[in-house]
Structures are given as C-alpha cells and as structure tokens.
Write a protein that holds these residues in place. Structure first.
Motif, PDB file in Angstrom:
ATOM      1  N   TRP A  87       0.822  -1.215   0.000  1.00 31.99           N
ATOM      2  CA  TRP A  87       0.000   0.000   0.000  1.00 31.99           C
ATOM      3  C   TRP A  87       0.852   1.260   0.000  1.00 31.99           C
ATOM      4  CZ3 TRP A  87      -4.684   0.908  -1.456  1.00 31.99           C
ATOM      5  CH2 TRP A  87      -5.634  -0.095  -1.417  1.00 31.99           C
ATOM      6  N   TRP A  88       2.001   1.234   0.664  1.00 35.78           N
ATOM      7  CA  TRP A  88       2.837   2.437   0.685  1.00 35.78           C
ATOM      8  C   TRP A  88       3.252   2.834  -0.724  1.00 35.78           C
ATOM      9  CZ3 TRP A  88       7.600   2.263  -1.446  1.00 35.78           C
ATOM     10  CH2 TRP A  88       8.265   1.033  -1.525  1.00 35.78           C
ATOM     11  N   LEU A  89       3.488   1.841  -1.591  1.00 32.56           N
ATOM     12  CA  LEU A  89       3.875   2.146  -2.962  1.00 32.56           C
ATOM     13  C   LEU A  89       2.692   2.714  -3.748  1.00 32.56           C
ATOM     14  CD1 LEU A  89       6.095   2.145  -5.076  1.00 32.56           C
ATOM     15  CD2 LEU A  89       5.517  -0.238  -5.589  1.00 32.56           C
ATOM     16  N   ILE A 127       7.182   4.373 -17.144  1.00 32.85           N
ATOM     17  CA  ILE A 127       7.645   3.080 -17.665  1.00 32.85           C
ATOM     18  C   ILE A 127       7.865   2.103 -16.522  1.00 32.85           C
ATOM     19  CG2 ILE A 127       9.623   1.917 -18.761  1.00 32.85           C
ATOM     20  CD1 ILE A 127       9.850   4.475 -20.550  1.00 32.85           C
ATOM     21  N   LEU A 128       8.503   2.567 -15.453  1.00 32.90           N
ATOM     22  CA  LEU A 128       8.739   1.691 -14.299  1.00 32.90           C
ATOM     23  C   LEU A 128       7.419   1.259 -13.664  1.00 32.90           C
ATOM     24  CD1 LEU A 128      11.808   3.502 -12.706  1.00 32.90           C
ATOM     25  CD2 LEU A 128      11.793   1.193 -13.685  1.00 32.90           C
ATOM     26  N   GLN A 129       6.487   2.184 -13.529  1.00 31.90           N
ATOM     27  CA  GLN A 129       5.193   1.854 -12.918  1.00 31.90           C
ATOM     28  C   GLN A 129       4.442   0.811 -13.741  1.00 31.90           C
ATOM     29  OE1 GLN A 129       3.217   5.619 -12.383  1.00 31.90           O
ATOM     30  NE2 GLN A 129       4.724   6.331 -10.900  1.00 31.90           N
ATOM     31  N   PHE A 130       4.362   1.017 -15.044  1.00 29.22           N
ATOM     32  CA  PHE A 130       3.658   0.052 -15.888  1.00 29.22           C
ATOM     33  C   PHE A 130       4.407  -1.279 -15.927  1.00 29.22           C
ATOM     34  CE2 PHE A 130       1.335   3.480 -18.611  1.00 29.22           C
ATOM     35  CZ  PHE A 130       0.487   3.743 -17.551  1.00 29.22           C
ATOM     36  N   THR A 158      10.833   1.448  -8.881  1.00 32.27           N
ATOM     37  CA  THR A 158       9.627   2.231  -9.138  1.00 32.27           C
ATOM     38  C   THR A 158       9.435   3.290  -8.059  1.00 32.27           C
ATOM     39  OG1 THR A 158       8.613   0.354 -10.264  1.00 32.27           O
ATOM     40  CG2 THR A 158       7.119   2.086  -9.480  1.00 32.27           C
ATOM     41  N   ALA A 159       9.665   2.907  -6.813  1.00 27.20           N
ATOM     42  CA  ALA A 159       9.544   3.882  -5.718  1.00 27.20           C
ATOM     43  C   ALA A 159      10.535   5.023  -5.918  1.00 27.20           C
ATOM     44  CB  ALA A 159       9.768   3.194  -4.372  1.00 27.20           C
ATOM     45  N   ALA A 160      11.778   4.686  -6.211  1.00 23.65           N
ATOM     46  CA  ALA A 160      12.801   5.717  -6.401  1.00 23.65           C
ATOM     47  C   ALA A 160      12.474   6.598  -7.604  1.00 23.65           C
ATOM     48  CB  ALA A 160      14.180   5.067  -6.566  1.00 23.65           C
ATOM     49  N   GLY A 161      12.062   5.983  -8.713  1.00 17.02           N
ATOM     50  CA  GLY A 161      11.712   6.759  -9.900  1.00 17.02           C
ATOM     51  C   GLY A 161      10.522   7.664  -9.665  1.00 17.02           C
ATOM     52  N   THR A 162       9.560   7.185  -8.903  1.00 17.17           N
ATOM     53  CA  THR A 162       8.369   7.980  -8.595  1.00 17.17           C
ATOM     54  C   THR A 162       8.738   9.180  -7.727  1.00 17.17           C
ATOM     55  OG1 THR A 162       6.951   6.030  -8.802  1.00 17.17           O
ATOM     56  CG2 THR A 162       6.069   7.896  -7.541  1.00 17.17           C
ATOM     57  N   VAL A 163       9.522   8.939  -6.694  1.00 17.56           N
ATOM     58  CA  VAL A 163       9.940  10.030  -5.802  1.00 17.56           C
ATOM     59  C   VAL A 163      10.787  11.045  -6.570  1.00 17.56           C
ATOM     60  CG1 VAL A 163      11.365  10.597  -3.800  1.00 17.56           C
ATOM     61  CG2 VAL A 163       9.743   8.701  -3.679  1.00 17.56           C
ATOM     62  N   TRP A 164      11.778  10.545  -7.303  1.00 14.90           N
ATOM     63  CA  TRP A 164      12.678  11.448  -8.019  1.00 14.90           C
ATOM     64  C   TRP A 164      11.909  12.285  -9.044  1.00 14.90           C
ATOM     65  CZ3 TRP A 164      16.973  13.813  -7.324  1.00 14.90           C
ATOM     66  CH2 TRP A 164      17.572  14.477  -8.383  1.00 14.90           C
ATOM     67  N   SER A 165      11.018  11.645  -9.797  1.00 12.90           N
ATOM     68  CA  SER A 165      10.260  12.415 -10.790  1.00 12.90           C
ATOM     69  C   SER A 165       9.341  13.420 -10.107  1.00 12.90           C
ATOM     70  CB  SER A 165       9.473  11.495 -11.726  1.00 12.90           C
ATOM     71  OG  SER A 165       8.407  10.869 -11.056  1.00 12.90           O
ATOM     72  N   GLY A 166       8.807  13.064  -8.944  1.00  6.60           N
ATOM     73  CA  GLY A 166       7.988  14.022  -8.195  1.00  6.60           C
ATOM     74  C   GLY A 166       8.786  15.247  -7.787  1.00  6.60           C
TER      75      GLY A 166
END
Length: 182
Positions: A87-89, A127-130, A158-166
């Motif tokens: 859930w955290w992700l 891309i990482l999320q999908f 995916t977590a790192a990519g999501t945070v970094w892109s945010g």
C-alpha cells in the motif's frame, strides 16, 4: 487521418482502464494482464507516432498524462487491494500524481502557465510503474521464480523513480513560476 491516431491510442488507454480495474477486482489476472499490456503499449505508441508523424496536439498533451495517471491509479490500487503490491507504494504513486494534477489545476486557474510538458524522469517513472504492474500481474497469473525476482527488483526502482520524478516536477514547477514572475 494519421494525425488522429495518437489521440485515438490515448483514448483507447483511457477506455481500457475501467476494464483493467474490473478484471483486477474480479481476480481475473490473465485478462487484467492482457489489457494492461495493450494499454501500456498504447502509451509507448501514442507519443512515438505523434513525434514521428508530426501529429502532436494540444488535446493529446492534456489527455495523455491524464490517461497515464488514471491507469496507474487503477493498477496500483487494484494490486495493493489484492495484496500483490504494498500500500505504501500505491500511496506514493497516487500521491505524486495528485500533487502533479493539483499543481496543474492550480496553475491553470491562477497563472498564465498553460503547458505542462512531460519530463524524461516522469516518462521513466511511468515506464517503471507500468513495468511493475505487468510484472506483478505476470507473477500472479503464472508464478515463476524469475517473475517474482523481477517484481521485487522493480518495487524499489519504481519507488525511487516515482519520488525522483515528483521532486523533478516540483523543481520544474518552481522554475516556471519564477520565470512567469519575471
């Protein structure tokens, strides 16, 4: 005719999203996997074709990220609800997307900013999320050691990519607001 194909692919992704959600909720993992694969392919194809055919449009520039965010939210909520992803992700992915959409809505109402181009980091995050969604569904539909390892490797990526892109989108927003003030 060619100029409409990228937007049609984006709309197809948006139309497939509720079906992906339905099959996730119904625990029909093979159907969810197949539809998510098609939806993810439309994401790759629409941008490529828009650039290749010089068919980019203002409508597509708004619809594409909305379709991506709806699909990501559906997949991550569905997989987290099924216990297949943490859930955290799901919260991280949704939180980042809500911040981006919230800023865009605020900017449209309160500033002269009208364009919100995707960043390379945002594209990588998508891309990482999908990829993680596909790997998770593949592992659930046809469990194998390699698919489990792939999924487990993609979670921190995916977590790192999501945070970094945010953070990157936040930095871009601050820059654009500063440029507007000049």
């Amino acid at each position: 005719m060619k100029r409409h194909v990228p937007n049609a692919l984006t709309l197809l992704r948006a139309v497939l999203t509720p079906a992906v959600g339905y099959f996730l909720a119904a625990d029909d993992l093979a159907a969810a996997l197949a539809l998510l694969a098609v939806a993810a392919a439309t994401d790759a194809a629409d941008g490529f074709l828009a650039r290749r055919w010089d068919a980019a449009s203002p409508l597509g520039a708004y619809l594409d990220p909305i379709a991506d965010k709806l699909l990501a939210a559906t997949v991550f909520i569905g997989l987290a609800a099924a216990g297949r992803l943490p859930w955290w992700l799901a919260g991280l992915v949704l939180g980042r997307d809500l911040l981006i959409v919230g800023f865009a809505a605020w900017a449209l109402g309160r500033t002269r900013i009208r364009k919100f181009p995707p960043s390379g980091w945002g594209k990588l995050s998508t891309i990482l999320q999908f990829s993680l969604g596909l790997a998770s569904l593949l592992d659930a539909a046809a469990p194998a050691g390699w698919s489990r390892r792939l999924m487990e490797a993609l979670i921190p990526m995916t977590a790192a990519g999501t945070v970094w892109s945010g953070f990157h989108y936040g930095w871009l927003a601050i820059r654009r607001l500063g440029q507007q003030a000049d």
